[in-house]
Design an enzyme around this catalytic site. Structure first.
Site, mmCIF file in Angstrom:
data_model
loop_
_atom_site.group_PDB
_atom_site.id
_atom_site.type_symbol
_atom_site.label_atom_id
_atom_site.label_comp_id
_atom_site.label_asym_id
_atom_site.label_seq_id
_atom_site.Cartn_x
_atom_site.Cartn_y
_atom_site.Cartn_z
ATOM 1 N N LYS A 76 -76.925 54.141 -36.045
ATOM 2 C CA LYS A 76 -75.964 53.953 -35.124
ATOM 3 C C LYS A 76 -75.802 52.175 -35.349
ATOM 4 O O LYS A 76 -76.840 52.169 -34.638
ATOM 5 C CB LYS A 76 -75.518 54.340 -33.836
ATOM 6 N N SER A 151 -69.023 57.831 -28.446
ATOM 7 C CA SER A 151 -68.922 56.763 -29.366
ATOM 8 C C SER A 151 -70.127 56.859 -30.926
ATOM 9 O O SER A 151 -69.231 56.014 -31.717
ATOM 10 C CB SER A 151 -69.406 55.669 -28.605
ATOM 11 N N SER A 175 -71.398 60.602 -25.986
ATOM 12 C CA SER A 175 -71.326 60.277 -28.056
ATOM 13 C C SER A 175 -71.960 61.182 -29.333
ATOM 14 O O SER A 175 -71.964 60.264 -30.115
ATOM 15 C CB SER A 175 -72.361 58.771 -27.465
HETATM 16 N N1 GLN Z 1 -67.425 59.369 -24.074
HETATM 17 C C1 GLN Z 1 -68.588 58.294 -22.614
HETATM 18 C C2 GLN Z 1 -67.650 57.248 -23.342
HETATM 19 O O1 GLN Z 1 -67.118 56.749 -22.937
HETATM 20 C C3 GLN Z 1 -69.865 58.888 -23.245
HETATM 21 C C4 GLN Z 1 -69.657 57.507 -24.562
HETATM 22 C C5 GLN Z 1 -71.282 57.766 -24.301
HETATM 23 O O2 GLN Z 1 -71.504 58.576 -24.407
HETATM 24 N N2 GLN Z 1 -71.710 56.433 -24.688
HETATM 25 O O3 GLN Z 1 -68.406 56.304 -21.570
#
Ligand code: GLN
Length: 475
Positions: A76, A151, A175
């Site tokens: 990532k 994400s 995420s």
């Molecule tokens: N969807 C969650 C957020 O927007 C989790 C994001 C993540 O785990 N980086 O914060």
């Protein structure tokens, strides 16, 4: 796709007996990446990957190859890589070349994995659909009109489409598990502190963890084996001993106490997901596991607690992007204030700005007690919920997501409904616990469904054992 795929251990024995080479494999993957239109990668590291692959081939010849020799891994774009552009999905870091390797990157390379590229992501990890990337949305390999989750959507799509054997992501509130579920692969969030975060660009530091994606549970165990452990460069990394993650992986689930939280099966959950998860639970019971109805009453407060804490921490962490030391700087600047304002205005996307504002607000003198302190108290209660639950069960099982992959664009104008897609994934991070999502079938539209297994801290070996049983017995 998946049917013809081989576990890393199978690939490793093909490499060792000369049936294929690391260079050949790396080339095949790079070709596939270049042909793919999923937008899963921000940067493809073809030359670097091929150089590494040739080195790996020499090491295999001389019998000195590391434990992940030739494993093609996507990383990532939140992880720093020396001399490589590291954008974090943001325009503000569009020209940032990292001056050092993240700890996990060093460990991968030391283990002779081949890093094939940096994957697309929601800006600074903020999102559940990978539509908040400054580099365009990622498409779900199962249906290009749908989101891959987020994400870490680029990493999940890459593994699901076999553009990489495995991938690294980061999991703050889901995420890794949520995109793994929506793309039909395995995704592990380890215990907070299990893997060093040195070089992982910070979003919400009390929640951020490195996460792992793979097609097969055993590949995930291979990866964790190399990445887990204490690191002097990250004071939050844990000294707890790293077990052999393969030792008990085949041990099965007889006698295992499985907690089934009633709060995870209420309204808002797709009926196809409910049915699939229940089928698996029944099969586990038939195999000799003991199903234990449990209560996690704070589940309803998970989303609010998570979004207050993560935005507060994000507003502080993202203050470092001031256009002074590195990153994007707006042009036509008259004075210092204008440089800060214009650079942050033009460099950050809408969701990041929304969270900085929300986080600044909940930390402000007048609202700190009402929101931030309240959220911290809820966080303690969520931790206590799990503590109590683990007195009666060994693992907790439920759905990973309330729905399967939604359409691109469907939720972009409705942040609340986007946030709600994290309902089952935010509580484990708030409690610092590990959890894994693995695929358990498809819905009527042929979209993947994920099941989530959560354990007490530092029991990733137990997660692998349960996940491996579900994967191999395919109930
Ligand atoms: N969807 C969650 C957020 O927007 C989790 C994001 C993540 O785990 N980086 O914060």
């Amino acid at each position: 796709m998946a049917e013809s795929r081989q576990t890393y251990q199978q690939i490793q024995s093909r490499l060792n007996n000369g049936e294929t080479t690391s260079e050949k494999l790396a080339l095949q993957y790079i070709e596939k990446i270049n042909k793919s239109d999923l937008n899963a990668f921000i940067t493809v590291l073809d030359e670097r990957a091929l150089d590494k692959a040739r080195e790996v081939d020499r090491k295999i010849q001389s019998g000195s190859a590391g434990p992940l020799a030739g494993m093609v891994v996507a990383v990532k774009d939140i992880f720093s890589m020396n001399k490589v552009r590291t954008t974090c999905g943001s325009k503000i870091l569009s020209s940032y070349i990292a001056p050092y390797d993240a700890h996990v990157v060093s460990l991968l390379e030391k283990a002779d994995a081949v890093i094939v590229g940096k994957t697309n992501m929601d800006e600074f990890g903020m999102g559940s659909s990978t539509e908040n990337s400054a580099y365009g949305s990622v498409k779900n390999p199962h249906d290009p009109d749908r989101i891959p989750g987020g994400s870490s959507g680029g990493s999940a799509a890459a593994v699901a489409a076999d553009l990489a054997m495995t991938a690294l992501g980061s999991d703050t509130g889901g995420s890794v598990r949520q995109p793994a579920a929506l793309c039909g692969i395995a995704g592990l969030r380890p215990t907070y502190g299990r893997i060093s975060r040195y070089g992982l660009i910070a979003f919400a530091s009390s929640l951020d963890t490195v996460g792992l994606f793979s097609q097969f549970v055993s590949d995930c165990a291979d990866l964790l084996q190399v990445l887990a452990g204490e690191d002097g460069n990250d004071s939050t990394s844990s000294p707890v001993a790293v077990p052999d993650y393969h030792e008990n992986i085949e041990q099965g689930i007889k006698g295992l106490r499985v907690g089934v939280p009633e709060e995870y099966f209420r309204g808002g959950l797709d009926s196809s997901i409910r049915e699939s998860v229940q089928n698996v639970l029944q099969a586990m019971e038939k195999e000799g596991a003991v199903l234990q109805p449990i209560k996690l009453p704070m589940t309803d407060y998970g989303i609010a607690t998570y979004y207050l804490i993560c935005t507060a921490e994000a507003s502080s962490n993202l203050a470092r992007y001031d256009a002074v030391k590195y990153g994007f700087r707006a042009s036509d600047i008259q004075d210092l204030d204008q440089m800060y304002l214009d650079s942050r205005h033009d460099g950050f996307g809408d969701e990041v700005k929304r969270r900085i504002m929300l986080g600044t607000y909940v930390l402000s003198a007048g609202y700190y007690d009402a929101y931030y302190i309240k959220a911290q108290k809820c966080r303690t209660l969520i931790q206590q919920d799990f503590k109590k639950a683990f007195e009666d069960c060994d693992v907790i099982i439920g759905p990973t997501t309330p729905t399967t992959a939604f359409k691109l664009g469907e939720k972009v104008d409705d942040p609340m409904s986007m946030y709600l897609s994290d309902i089952y994934t935010v509580t484990a991070p708030l409690a610092g616990l590990p959890a894994i999502s693995i695929p358990i079938g498809k819905d009527d539209s042929n979209l993947p469904i994920g099941i989530q297994i959560t354990s007490d801290a530092f029991q990733e070996d137990l997660l692998f054992r349960v996940a491996n049983w579900i994967e191999t017995s395919n109930p």
